[in-house]
Write a protein that holds these residues in place. Structure first.
Motif, PDB file in Angstrom:
ATOM      1  N   ASN B 117       0.824  -1.196   0.000  1.00 21.60           N
ATOM      2  CA  ASN B 117       0.000   0.000   0.000  1.00 21.60           C
ATOM      3  C   ASN B 117       0.865   1.254   0.000  1.00 21.60           C
ATOM      4  O   ASN B 117       0.368   2.373  -0.058  1.00 21.60           O
ATOM      5  N   ARG B 118       2.174   1.079   0.104  1.00 19.32           N
ATOM      6  CA  ARG B 118       3.053   2.244   0.041  1.00 19.32           C
ATOM      7  C   ARG B 118       3.389   2.558  -1.398  1.00 19.32           C
ATOM      8  O   ARG B 118       3.125   1.787  -2.298  1.00 19.32           O
ATOM      9  N   ASN B 119       4.030   3.692  -1.523  1.00 19.26           N
ATOM     10  CA  ASN B 119       4.399   4.126  -2.854  1.00 19.26           C
ATOM     11  C   ASN B 119       5.882   3.873  -3.062  1.00 19.26           C
ATOM     12  O   ASN B 119       6.712   4.447  -2.375  1.00 19.26           O
ATOM     13  N   PHE B 120       6.228   2.984  -3.937  1.00 19.00           N
ATOM     14  CA  PHE B 120       7.653   2.780  -4.195  1.00 19.00           C
ATOM     15  C   PHE B 120       7.828   2.147  -5.560  1.00 19.00           C
ATOM     16  O   PHE B 120       6.871   1.655  -6.161  1.00 19.00           O
ATOM     17  N   ARG B 121       9.043   2.168  -6.009  1.00 15.99           N
ATOM     18  CA  ARG B 121       9.299   1.659  -7.350  1.00 15.99           C
ATOM     19  C   ARG B 121       9.152   0.136  -7.374  1.00 15.99           C
ATOM     20  O   ARG B 121       9.561  -0.538  -6.442  1.00 15.99           O
ATOM     21  N   GLY B 122       8.557  -0.380  -8.428  1.00 17.62           N
ATOM     22  CA  GLY B 122       8.440  -1.834  -8.558  1.00 17.62           C
ATOM     23  C   GLY B 122       7.193  -2.398  -7.888  1.00 17.62           C
ATOM     24  O   GLY B 122       6.997  -3.605  -7.855  1.00 17.62           O
ATOM     25  N   ARG B 123       6.350  -1.522  -7.355  1.00 19.57           N
ATOM     26  CA  ARG B 123       5.166  -1.987  -6.654  1.00 19.57           C
ATOM     27  C   ARG B 123       4.265  -2.842  -7.543  1.00 19.57           C
ATOM     28  O   ARG B 123       3.771  -3.880  -7.130  1.00 19.57           O
ATOM     29  N   GLY B 124       4.094  -2.371  -8.781  1.00 15.48           N
ATOM     30  CA  GLY B 124       3.237  -3.105  -9.714  1.00 15.48           C
ATOM     31  C   GLY B 124       3.739  -4.520  -9.957  1.00 15.48           C
ATOM     32  O   GLY B 124       2.964  -5.473  -9.958  1.00 15.48           O
ATOM     33  N   PHE B 125       5.044  -4.641 -10.096  1.00 19.14           N
ATOM     34  CA  PHE B 125       5.610  -5.968 -10.336  1.00 19.14           C
ATOM     35  C   PHE B 125       5.359  -6.895  -9.155  1.00 19.14           C
ATOM     36  O   PHE B 125       4.899  -8.023  -9.320  1.00 19.14           O
ATOM     37  N   TYR B 126       5.649  -6.399  -7.946  1.00 15.87           N
ATOM     38  CA  TYR B 126       5.446  -7.242  -6.767  1.00 15.87           C
ATOM     39  C   TYR B 126       3.991  -7.681  -6.660  1.00 15.87           C
ATOM     40  O   TYR B 126       3.691  -8.815  -6.321  1.00 15.87           O
ATOM     41  N   ARG B 127       3.090  -6.741  -6.925  1.00 14.76           N
ATOM     42  CA  ARG B 127       1.667  -7.081  -6.804  1.00 14.76           C
ATOM     43  C   ARG B 127       1.291  -8.226  -7.720  1.00 14.76           C
ATOM     44  O   ARG B 127       0.660  -9.183  -7.299  1.00 14.76           O
ATOM     45  N   VAL B 128       1.688  -8.117  -8.975  1.00 18.73           N
ATOM     46  CA  VAL B 128       1.332  -9.161  -9.934  1.00 18.73           C
ATOM     47  C   VAL B 128       1.959 -10.490  -9.524  1.00 18.73           C
ATOM     48  O   VAL B 128       1.320 -11.536  -9.503  1.00 18.73           O
ATOM     49  N   ALA B 129       3.246 -10.419  -9.141  1.00 19.56           N
ATOM     50  CA  ALA B 129       3.944 -11.661  -8.794  1.00 19.56           C
ATOM     51  C   ALA B 129       3.303 -12.320  -7.580  1.00 19.56           C
ATOM     52  O   ALA B 129       3.150 -13.540  -7.527  1.00 19.56           O
ATOM     53  N   LEU B 130       2.899 -11.498  -6.606  1.00 18.31           N
ATOM     54  CA  LEU B 130       2.405 -12.075  -5.362  1.00 18.31           C
ATOM     55  C   LEU B 130       1.003 -12.653  -5.478  1.00 18.31           C
ATOM     56  O   LEU B 130       0.613 -13.485  -4.670  1.00 18.31           O
ATOM     57  N   ILE B 131       0.225 -12.212  -6.472  1.00 15.67           N
ATOM     58  CA  ILE B 131      -1.103 -12.821  -6.580  1.00 15.67           C
ATOM     59  C   ILE B 131      -1.101 -14.031  -7.507  1.00 15.67           C
ATOM     60  O   ILE B 131      -2.104 -14.719  -7.628  1.00 15.67           O
ATOM     61  N   LEU B 132       0.025 -14.302  -8.149  1.00 14.37           N
ATOM     62  CA  LEU B 132       0.055 -15.419  -9.097  1.00 14.37           C
ATOM     63  C   LEU B 132      -0.424 -16.771  -8.535  1.00 14.37           C
ATOM     64  O   LEU B 132      -1.162 -17.480  -9.206  1.00 14.37           O
ATOM     65  N   PRO B 133      -0.029 -17.134  -7.302  1.00 13.11           N
ATOM     66  CA  PRO B 133      -0.478 -18.445  -6.814  1.00 13.11           C
ATOM     67  C   PRO B 133      -1.990 -18.605  -6.824  1.00 13.11           C
ATOM     68  O   PRO B 133      -2.506 -19.715  -6.952  1.00 13.11           O
ATOM     69  N   TRP B 134      -2.698 -17.498  -6.722  1.00 13.53           N
ATOM     70  CA  TRP B 134      -4.147 -17.515  -6.730  1.00 13.53           C
ATOM     71  C   TRP B 134      -4.693 -18.107  -8.035  1.00 13.53           C
ATOM     72  O   TRP B 134      -5.769 -18.692  -8.078  1.00 13.53           O
TER      73      TRP B 134
END
Lengths: 306, 315
Positions: B117-134
């Motif tokens: 929920n913070r603002n930082f570089r690469g946030r979009g990438f982490y989000r996509v990667a972390l929901i992949l197992p779903w």
């Protein structure tokens, strides 16, 4: 009961990837305010988490392109003589293509019928105050608690009496019982976000309740319907308990029931299993990422209002 | 009555298909399941009539003398005293399994959501990667983890060997076996929690944080006094649903541990399933389990709801 379909995908929140940037209400701290140490900690944690999330997927994909003898090695090797041979054997010498087709058919029918039923029910629950409404809402929630164990035997008996055991309709019907209550509940939350004034305007223009529903509300509810579609599809695609119990002949299996034949208690065929796992996940993942683009309201909205 | 019908007929017409399906396929089976739990129904006595072919091709049928019959509370007594099945073992497994999974789902999901929920570089990438197992169907995930924990060829034991430790025979002990299933389920379920909580975080008014910051609140104080209360509506829903889903989670236990060793990691749902569809199919035993599972969940849900109501939350 829903336990078997894992967490319902798609149920929650807006597109987690894109909407976040636009709907953020909290003004972020500027990056320079965060200490270097905190930044390193943040990224380190997220990198570890990402590794944990991705590694199992990556490992299965990598294993699926190794020859069987290489999969059965005790040393770790990321790549060794990559080949598509496992896939070729899976598609030509097993019933996998048949299972795949069966799953597609079952999932497609579940999806179409499921949307039709949950959309009408969800709309009625959202717009009309009719006797029995609250009770019905509770019933929908309550069905979430039904374990597969209590329903499966009676449903099995009913299907057997109807002569449907070992047929696809038996699975479609069973999956509808899982998906429809949840989807109706979810769609009700979504319909609530569509202004009632639109219905009233349509009624003034002379549309009946069904006309309003069909021509005015449904087109506006497309994102919500998309979510429902994804959820029902993935429920059917990923279900196993009913599939194993109902389907008997190997050529009637769906993917869930079929895949387990590769991993008997002794001498599992990891070569076929890993290749099959990849082929099963790809369509599910595609459907899933479609869902990401359309998700708007969803479970949390429905849940907090329910 | 007439007026009510005129006003509501289309509402009922719209819910009717769903009501019929639920009635025929959820409530009728539910009633039947409860009934079956009071009988001794199994594979061998399920026929109500025995039909024999006679000369000329006709059939005569007579009632099955050994048909299933009403046995009252016998099944419940047998199950609860441990004469049939392993209820208490499976209940304890179920509780360990559910509590561990839900706590880890929520804890990890919340941590990741707060970070994302913070603002930082690469946030979009982490989000996509972390929901992949779903996106991975649960039975596929179960087989994948079974493969990863495989005693001889699994990557986990491969790593242990590589760093000079002894490989672990994961499925030969109750707790290590249950551990593998919990790992698999946590992997599968965290993305849902993360996304749900991320949605919740975004609905919290940012002004609260600014005000708190001006008052000199530490990050931890802000988390405890603003974030957690703000998340409560979302949290209460996802914890309730998550608990129910995990309690009833079938494929992970069924395919990852398979109850190994010797049925000691079976949870109630898989135990009931095996009773119904493996060996001599004991339908009444499975039905008894089903009723017990449902009762536990209904009690849990109503206690949970009452607790929330006390805190002023109604959902």
């Amino acid at each position: 009961m829903t336990g078997m379909s894992a967490m319902p995908p798609a149920a929650v929140a807006a597109d987690p990837v894109e909407s976040v940037a636009t709907t953020r209400t909290r003004s972020p701290r500027r990056r320079s305010e965060r200490s270097v140490l905190a930044s390193v900690g943040l990224h380190a944690t997220l990198i570890v988490a990402t590794f944990c999330a991705l590694f199992p997927i990556l490992w299965v994909v990598l294993s699926s392109i190794k020859p069987p003898s290489e999969i059965r090695r005790t040393e770790i090797q990321l790549f060794s003589s990559p080949t598509l041979d496992n896939y070729r054997r899976l598609l030509t010498s097993t019933d996998f293509p048949v299972w795949f087709l069966n799953s597609v058919i079952v999932a497609a029918f579940t999806m179409v019928i499921g949307i039709a039923m949950s959309a009408t029910a969800g709309y009625a629950l959202s717009r009309f105050n009719f006797p029995g409404k609250r009770g019905l809402m509770w019933v929908f929630l309550l069905t979430q608690m039904f374990p597969v164990a209590i329903l499966i035997v009676p449903i099995y008996t009913i299907m057997a009496n109807l002569g449907l055991i070992d047929t696809k309709p038996s699975l479609v019907i069973a999956y509808l019982t899982v998906a429809v209550p949840f989807c109706a509940w979810m769609l009700r939350g979504y319909f609530d976000t569509i202004p009632r004034e639109l219905d009233e305007a349509a009624a003034l223009d002379g549309l009946g309740p069904f006309g309003t529903f069909w021509r005015v509300v449904l087109p506006l509810a497309r994102p919500g319907l998309a979510v429902t579609a994804f959820y029902t599809f993935l429920t059917a695609w990923g279900e196993v308990a009913y599939a194993i119990a109902f389907m008997q002949g190997s050529d009637h299996y769906t993917l869930g029931a079929g895949l387990q034949t590769f991993v008997p208690q002794f001498s599992p065929r990891w070569d076929l299993l890993t290749a099959g796992a990849v082929l099963i996940t790809v369509p599910a993942a595609i459907v899933f990422f479609f869902a990401q683009k359309h998700l708007v309201a969803g479970l949390t909205a429905g849940g907090t209002k329910g | 009555m007439r007026k009510s019908f005129d006003r509501h007929w289309y509402a009922w017409a719209m819910v009717l298909p769903t009501v019929i399906v639920l009635g025929v396929l959820v409530f009728y089976p539910l009633v039947q399941g409860v009934w079956q739990s009071f009988t001794n129904l199994n594979e061998s006595n399920q026929r109500e009539e025995i039909c024999t072919k006679v000369l000329g091709g006709a059939e005569t049928c007579e009632p099955n003398p050994d048909g299933a019959r009403f046995v009252g509370l016998e099944n419940y007594v047998d199950v609860l005293t441990g004469q049939q099945g392993h209820f208490w073992l499976q209940l304890s497994n179920t509780l360990v399994w559910t509590i561990a999974c839900v706590v880890l789902h929520y804890g990890i999901g919340l941590t990741l959501a707060v970070m994302l929920n913070r603002n930082f570089r690469g946030r979009g990438f982490y989000r996509v990667a972390l929901i992949l197992p779903w996106a991975v169907p649960s039975f596929v995930a179960a087989f994948a983890w079974r493969f990863i924990f495989d005693e001889r060829f699994g990557i986990i034991n491969g790593v242990l060997r590589a760093v000079g430790l002894d490989p672990v025979a994961w499925f030969e002990q109750r707790w290590t076996s249950l551990f593998t299933a919990i790992v698999a389920n946590v992997w599968l379920g965290v993305p849902f929690m993360m996304v749900a909580l991320l949605g919740g975080l975004q609905s919290i008014n940012g002004d609260l944080y600014e005000a708190a910051e001006m008052d000199g609140a530490t990050p931890w104080q802000r988390f405890v006094n603003i974030t957690l209360p703000g998340l409560r509506p979302v949290s209460s829903t996802v914890i309730l649903l998550g608990t129910i889903w995990t309690f009833n989670m079938f494929p992970i236990i069924y395919f990852v541990t398979r109850g190994q060793p010797a049925g000691s990691t079976e949870i109630l749902v898989t135990g009931a399933y095996r009773a119904a569809f493996e060996g001599i199919r004991d339908y009444s035993l499975a039905a008894t389990y089903g009723v017990l599972i449902l009762s536990i969940l209904v009690v849990y849900a109503s206690v949970y709801k009452r607790m929330l109501a006390k805190q002023g939350e109604v959902f």
